[in-house]
Write a protein that holds these residues in place. Sequence first.
Motif, PDB file in Angstrom:
ATOM      1  N   SER A 102       0.780  -1.089  -0.040  1.00 34.99           N
ATOM      2  CA  SER A 102      -0.059  -0.183  -0.021  1.00 34.99           C
ATOM      3  C   SER A 102       0.943   1.357  -0.004  1.00 34.99           C
ATOM      4  O   SER A 102       1.818   1.275   0.807  1.00 34.99           O
ATOM      5  N   ILE A 103       0.525   2.134  -0.702  1.00 30.43           N
ATOM      6  CA  ILE A 103       1.304   3.366  -0.663  1.00 30.43           C
ATOM      7  C   ILE A 103       0.274   4.515  -0.647  1.00 30.43           C
ATOM      8  O   ILE A 103      -1.118   4.660  -0.813  1.00 30.43           O
ATOM      9  N   PRO A 104       0.572   5.848  -0.079  1.00 34.83           N
ATOM     10  CA  PRO A 104      -0.281   6.937   0.295  1.00 34.83           C
ATOM     11  C   PRO A 104      -0.933   7.662  -1.068  1.00 34.83           C
ATOM     12  O   PRO A 104      -0.223   7.524  -2.118  1.00 34.83           O
ATOM     13  N   LEU A 105      -2.074   7.789  -0.921  1.00 39.05           N
ATOM     14  CA  LEU A 105      -2.917   8.521  -1.926  1.00 39.05           C
ATOM     15  C   LEU A 105      -3.691   9.780  -1.355  1.00 39.05           C
ATOM     16  O   LEU A 105      -4.059   9.881  -0.450  1.00 39.05           O
ATOM     17  N   LEU A 106      -3.241  10.961  -2.353  1.00 42.52           N
ATOM     18  CA  LEU A 106      -3.854  12.231  -1.771  1.00 42.52           C
ATOM     19  C   LEU A 106      -4.371  13.006  -3.387  1.00 42.52           C
ATOM     20  O   LEU A 106      -3.803  12.618  -4.244  1.00 42.52           O
ATOM     21  N   GLY A 107      -5.369  13.659  -3.084  1.00 43.85           N
ATOM     22  CA  GLY A 107      -6.062  14.311  -4.265  1.00 43.85           C
ATOM     23  C   GLY A 107      -4.960  15.628  -4.585  1.00 43.85           C
ATOM     24  O   GLY A 107      -4.290  16.250  -3.716  1.00 43.85           O
ATOM     25  N   PHE A 108      -4.939  15.972  -5.877  1.00 47.99           N
ATOM     26  CA  PHE A 108      -4.135  17.276  -6.244  1.00 47.99           C
ATOM     27  C   PHE A 108      -4.503  18.613  -5.470  1.00 47.99           C
ATOM     28  O   PHE A 108      -3.674  19.232  -4.977  1.00 47.99           O
ATOM     29  N   ASP A 118       6.949  16.451   3.771  1.00 46.67           N
ATOM     30  CA  ASP A 118       8.179  16.783   4.428  1.00 46.67           C
ATOM     31  C   ASP A 118       8.829  17.602   3.521  1.00 46.67           C
ATOM     32  O   ASP A 118       8.649  17.907   2.354  1.00 46.67           O
ATOM     33  N   ASP A 119      10.069  18.096   4.045  1.00 47.67           N
ATOM     34  CA  ASP A 119      11.098  19.190   3.363  1.00 47.67           C
ATOM     35  C   ASP A 119      11.504  18.587   1.928  1.00 47.67           C
ATOM     36  O   ASP A 119      11.790  19.418   1.131  1.00 47.67           O
ATOM     37  N   GLY A 120      11.728  17.190   2.018  1.00 46.28           N
ATOM     38  CA  GLY A 120      12.107  16.683   0.614  1.00 46.28           C
ATOM     39  C   GLY A 120      11.024  16.077  -0.358  1.00 46.28           C
ATOM     40  O   GLY A 120      11.347  15.465  -1.355  1.00 46.28           O
ATOM     41  N   GLY A 121       9.853  16.447  -0.023  1.00 47.39           N
ATOM     42  CA  GLY A 121       8.823  15.986  -0.880  1.00 47.39           C
ATOM     43  C   GLY A 121       8.360  14.730  -0.502  1.00 47.39           C
ATOM     44  O   GLY A 121       7.368  14.235  -1.472  1.00 47.39           O
ATOM     45  N   PHE A 122       8.557  14.142   0.315  1.00 50.11           N
ATOM     46  CA  PHE A 122       7.936  12.676   0.885  1.00 50.11           C
ATOM     47  C   PHE A 122       6.749  13.037   1.618  1.00 50.11           C
ATOM     48  O   PHE A 122       6.578  13.767   2.235  1.00 50.11           O
ATOM     49  N   GLN A 139      11.566  -1.382  -1.664  1.00 48.33           N
ATOM     50  CA  GLN A 139      12.137  -1.295  -2.920  1.00 48.33           C
ATOM     51  C   GLN A 139      11.954   0.271  -3.549  1.00 48.33           C
ATOM     52  O   GLN A 139      12.703   0.602  -4.304  1.00 48.33           O
ATOM     53  N   LYS A 140      10.879   0.883  -3.208  1.00 53.82           N
ATOM     54  CA  LYS A 140      10.402   2.166  -3.767  1.00 53.82           C
ATOM     55  C   LYS A 140      10.123   2.971  -2.517  1.00 53.82           C
ATOM     56  O   LYS A 140       8.919   3.443  -2.363  1.00 53.82           O
ATOM     57  N   ALA A 141      11.014   3.240  -1.581  1.00 51.47           N
ATOM     58  CA  ALA A 141      10.588   4.027  -0.407  1.00 51.47           C
ATOM     59  C   ALA A 141       9.997   5.466  -0.701  1.00 51.47           C
ATOM     60  O   ALA A 141      10.642   6.173  -1.570  1.00 51.47           O
ATOM     61  N   GLY A 142       9.052   5.758  -0.474  1.00 54.68           N
ATOM     62  CA  GLY A 142       8.386   7.498  -0.512  1.00 54.68           C
ATOM     63  C   GLY A 142       7.312   7.350  -1.692  1.00 54.68           C
ATOM     64  O   GLY A 142       7.048   8.395  -1.775  1.00 54.68           O
ATOM     65  N   GLU A 166       7.403   9.268  -7.679  1.00 49.14           N
ATOM     66  CA  GLU A 166       8.616   8.801  -7.240  1.00 49.14           C
ATOM     67  C   GLU A 166       9.518  10.063  -6.695  1.00 49.14           C
ATOM     68  O   GLU A 166       9.855  10.675  -7.423  1.00 49.14           O
ATOM     69  N   PRO A 167       9.368  10.406  -5.267  1.00 53.56           N
ATOM     70  CA  PRO A 167       9.846  11.892  -5.028  1.00 53.56           C
ATOM     71  C   PRO A 167      11.408  11.498  -4.870  1.00 53.56           C
ATOM     72  O   PRO A 167      11.775  10.065  -4.422  1.00 53.56           O
ATOM     73  N   GLY A 168      12.348  12.448  -5.209  1.00 54.91           N
ATOM     74  CA  GLY A 168      13.831  12.030  -4.959  1.00 54.91           C
ATOM     75  C   GLY A 168      14.368  11.074  -6.234  1.00 54.91           C
ATOM     76  O   GLY A 168      15.666  11.352  -6.422  1.00 54.91           O
ATOM     77  N   ALA A 169      13.699  10.906  -7.121  1.00 54.63           N
ATOM     78  CA  ALA A 169      14.048  10.191  -8.312  1.00 54.63           C
ATOM     79  C   ALA A 169      14.755  11.244  -9.040  1.00 54.63           C
ATOM     80  O   ALA A 169      14.332  12.357  -9.344  1.00 54.63           O
ATOM     81  N   GLN A 170      16.192  10.894  -9.809  1.00 53.26           N
ATOM     82  CA  GLN A 170      16.431  11.639 -11.091  1.00 53.26           C
ATOM     83  C   GLN A 170      15.567  12.121 -12.014  1.00 53.26           C
ATOM     84  O   GLN A 170      14.962  11.323 -12.582  1.00 53.26           O
ATOM     85  N   VAL A 171      15.363  13.414 -12.498  1.00 57.59           N
ATOM     86  CA  VAL A 171      14.638  13.856 -13.542  1.00 57.59           C
ATOM     87  C   VAL A 171      15.507  14.097 -14.670  1.00 57.59           C
ATOM     88  O   VAL A 171      16.325  14.775 -14.502  1.00 57.59           O
TER      89      VAL A 171
END
Length: 229
Positions: A102-108, A118-122, A139-142, A166-171
């Motif tokens: 399960s991963i968190p879900l939020l509306g835009f 948090d400060d890192g966008g997690f 395997q996919k933290a955050g 995926e926050p923190g991933a290279q874009v």
Amino acid sequence: MLSHNQIWEALDRLAERHELTPSGLARRAGLDPTSFNKSKRLSADGRLRWPSTESIAKVLDATGASMEQFLAFMRPEADLSKQPTGQRARQQESTFSPQGSSIPLLGFAQAGAGGFFDDGGFPAGQGWDVVEFPAAPSQKAGVYALEVQGESMMPLYRDGDVLIVEPGAQVRRNDRVVVRTNEGEVMAKVLLRQSPRSIELLSLNPEHPNRTLELSDVDWIARIIWASQ
């Protein structure tokens, strides 16, 4: 990130469940019968070819499968007969420790408010729902999901679509990303350019202008790794 093999395997397993070949599955979805052939999964120079989200959406509509069921097909060890559909439960913890798949879900709209990141966008804080995702949190933290609200991202994303981020991933250039500004504006765009001082974003909806933001005005930027449509 979901792999090339996982996505194609999910399509193959969905076809098998409906007693179809990959060609038969494509035909049922109204696509070119060769769309899902194994010979089409690599280009002549060896580059990976991926099924489009539009093609997957047509397959799900044609077979009556949900996105949760499709994602479950990426886990060969799962008992698919027991997979829930549309499962969402209220998450009560103040932080998100690993809990199965399960991963968190939020509306835009809610994502623009304070207290959810948090400060890192997690993801952090309370008030999130949860949605099933095949990759283990270890395997996919955050990783988390945002539900599209409104028509500002048409025609690519519609109201109710879920974007897995995926926050923190290279874009990189041409990645689809979600950006949150320091003022709380949240938007999904395509990253056109990034310099040491600014980013240039392409709007998904031609009726909305492209955006150029100073990096000092950006709270966080996260890569979209999947869209359920």
